[in-house]
Design a protein around this motif. Structure first.
Motif, PDB file in Angstrom:
ATOM      1  N   ASN A   1      87.899  41.437  43.554  1.00 26.14           N
ATOM      2  CA  ASN A   1      87.961  42.430  44.645  1.00 26.14           C
ATOM      3  C   ASN A   1      88.356  43.824  44.164  1.00 26.14           C
ATOM      4  OD1 ASN A   1      87.297  40.945  47.075  1.00 26.14           O
ATOM      5  ND2 ASN A   1      89.124  39.735  46.646  1.00 26.14           N
ATOM      6  N   ARG A   2      88.314  44.040  42.869  1.00 22.28           N
ATOM      7  CA  ARG A   2      88.627  45.354  42.301  1.00 22.28           C
ATOM      8  C   ARG A   2      87.419  45.847  41.506  1.00 22.28           C
ATOM      9  NH1 ARG A   2      91.988  43.501  45.134  1.00 22.28           N
ATOM     10  NH2 ARG A   2      94.261  43.439  44.852  1.00 22.28           N
TER      11      ARG A   2
ATOM     12  N   LYS B   1      81.806  36.133  45.801  1.00 19.75           N
ATOM     13  CA  LYS B   1      82.551  37.386  46.047  1.00 19.75           C
ATOM     14  C   LYS B   1      81.747  38.567  45.553  1.00 19.75           C
ATOM     15  CE  LYS B   1      87.074  36.514  47.302  1.00 19.75           C
ATOM     16  NZ  LYS B   1      87.798  37.192  48.376  1.00 19.75           N
TER      17      LYS B   1
ATOM     18  N   TYR C   1      89.059  49.132  45.728  1.00 18.87           N
ATOM     19  CA  TYR C   1      90.005  48.490  46.653  1.00 18.87           C
ATOM     20  C   TYR C   1      90.924  49.566  47.208  1.00 18.87           C
ATOM     21  CZ  TYR C   1      93.281  44.935  48.389  1.00 18.87           C
ATOM     22  OH  TYR C   1      94.063  44.133  49.184  1.00 18.87           O
TER      23      TYR C   1
ATOM     24  N   ASP D   1      91.112  36.479  43.776  1.00 22.50           N
ATOM     25  CA  ASP D   1      91.450  37.454  44.805  1.00 22.50           C
ATOM     26  C   ASP D   1      91.680  38.848  44.225  1.00 22.50           C
ATOM     27  OD1 ASP D   1      91.883  37.931  47.594  1.00 22.50           O
ATOM     28  OD2 ASP D   1      93.985  38.304  47.075  1.00 22.50           O
TER      29      ASP D   1
ATOM     30  N   ILE E   1      80.610  45.743  44.897  1.00 26.80           N
ATOM     31  CA  ILE E   1      82.052  45.885  44.644  1.00 26.80           C
ATOM     32  C   ILE E   1      82.444  47.341  44.812  1.00 26.80           C
ATOM     33  CG2 ILE E   1      83.901  45.601  42.920  1.00 26.80           C
ATOM     34  CD1 ILE E   1      82.816  42.914  43.864  1.00 26.80           C
TER      35      ILE E   1
END
Length: 321
Positions: A45-46, A315, A13, A41, A10
Motif C-alpha cells: 500500500n506504499r 492489492k 499513501y 498491508d 499504487i
C-alpha cells in the motif's frame, strides 16, 4: 525513469509515516512467527519512493537492513514479490535481465519483454546500472548468452538508439513499408536485417505510419508477415517490438494473460509485470486485459494464484473491473 502517474494502481499513501511503518514491519517479523498480513498491508500500500524511506527509517531504528530481514522471514513467490516491490525499478530491471541470462538456460521472454518495452531513457539507465552492479556491460552478457539474429536484435534494443522525435515523413514511411515488403513477403528468403533496422531505429509515430502503408501494399498486417517469414526467438522479439509500438499496455496485458493461461503459471513473468508496472500503467493494462480477454485481470489472478502471494498481487491489481 517513468514517473508515478494517474495510470498506476499504487498511489502515495496519504498518512504516510516512515518511522511508524518501519516499526510495524519490525513487529511483524519479531518473535516466533511472521505476520504476513501486516507486511502486505505496509509494503503493497506504499509507493516505491515511500518504501525507500521506510528502508532508511528501519535501518536507523533497528540497525539492520530491511530487505535482509524480509529475506530471512519470507520464502518462495511471496518473498520474490515483496523483495521486488522494495527494489528501485531500474535496479529491478537490471537484476531481472541478469537472472534471465544466469546459469544453464536463458529466459528469452524476459530479455525481450524488458528491452522491447522500456523507453530510451530507461534503457540508458539500465545500461549504466548494469555495468555498475555487475562490472560488465549488458551487451557483453547478451553476446555471451545469445546468438545469431536474436542476439543482434537484443543488442540493437539494448543500445537505446531509437529516434526520439515524433516526426513522420510520409514518403520515407512508404519507402520503409516497401522495403519491408520486399525484404519479406515479396522475395524467396527473408532479409532479417532490414526488419531489424527499420523496427529498432525509427520513432513510434513514424512506425505506426509504416505499418499502415505496409498493410496497403501487402494486404496484411506486419505481425502476420513477421509470423510467416520469421521463426523462434527472433520472431518473438520483432513481434514484441511491433506490439509495444502499437500499445505497451496491450502488450503487457497479453504477457499477463499468457503467464496464467493453461497448465501451470509463469510466476516470474506474472510477478515482474505486476511489480514493474503497478505505478506506471497498470490501470491501462487492466483495461486492455478486460477488452482482449473478456474477464478482469483481478478475476484471473484470483483463480490462478494462492496464499499470501495472491494477496499481494490482488492489492497491486487494485480494483476488480
Amino acid at each position: 525513469m517513468a514517473a508515478i502517474g494517474s495510470k498506476g494502481t499504487i498511489k502515495p499513501y496519504s498518512n504516510f509515516n516512515a518511522a511508524e511503518d518501519a516499526q510495524k514491519l519490525r513487529k511483524a517479523m519479531k518473535g516466533a512467527g511472521t505476520d504476513e498480513d501486516a507486511i502486505i498491508d505496509v509494503i503493497a500500500n506504499r509507493t516505491l519512493a515511500q518504501r525507500q524511506e521506510i528502508k532508511i527509517a528501519y535501518k536507523a531504528s533497528v540497525g539492520k537492513d530491511l530487505e535482509d530481514d524480509l529475506k530471512s522471514e519470507l520464502t518462495g513467490k511471496f518473498e520474490n514479490v515483496i523483495i521486488g516491490l522494495m527494489t528501485p525499478i531500474i535496479l529491478y530491471d537490471v537484476q531481472e535481465l541478469k537472472k534471465a541470462m544466469k546459469g544453464a538456460g536463458t529466459d528469452e521472454g524476459c530479455l525481450i519483454e524488458i528491452l522491447a518495452s522500456r523507453s530510451t531513457e530507461e534503457i540508458k539507465n539500465i545500461n549504466v546500472t548494469y555495468r555498475l552492479k555487475y562490472k560488465k556491460s549488458l551487451e557483453d552478457d547478451i553476446c555471451s548468452d545469445t546468438s545469431f539474429m536474436f542476439q543482434r536484435i537484443l543488442v540493437s534494443l539494448a543500445t537505446g538508439g531509437r529516434d526520439q522525435s515524433s516526426n513522420v515523413d510520409d514518403s520515407l514511411a512508404k519507402q520503409d513499408a516497401k522495403e519491408l515488403y520486399e525484404a519479406g513477403e515479396k522475395k524467396w528468403g527473408t532479409d532479417e536485417v532490414k526488419f531489424l533496422t527499420i523496427l529498432c531505429t525509427r520513432n513510434k509515430k513514424h512506425l505506426l505510419k509504416v505499418f499502415e502503408e505496409y498493410k496497403k501494399i501487402s494486404k496484411k498486417d506486419i505481425e502476420a508477415s513477421i509470423k510467416s517469414e520469421m521463426s523462434g526467438n527472433f520472431e518473438d522479439a520483432l513481434l514484441a517490438v511491433v506490439k509495444c509500438i502499437r500499445s505497451v499496455p496491450a502488450y503487457f496485458a497479453e504477457r499477463l494473460y499468457k503467464s496464467m493461461k493453461g497448465l501451470g503459471t509463469d510466476d516470474n513473468t506474472l510477478i515482474r509485470v505486476m511489480v514493474s508496472r503497478c505505478e506506471i500503467d497498470l490501470l491501462e493494462i487492466r483495461s486492455e486485459f478486460k477488452k482482449l480477454y473478456g474477464k478482469s485481470l483481478h478475476s484471473f489472478i484470483k483463480g490462478d494464484c494462492s496464499g499470501d502471494y495472491r494477496k499481494v498481487l490482488l492489492k497491486l491489481c487494485g480494483g476488480e473491473d
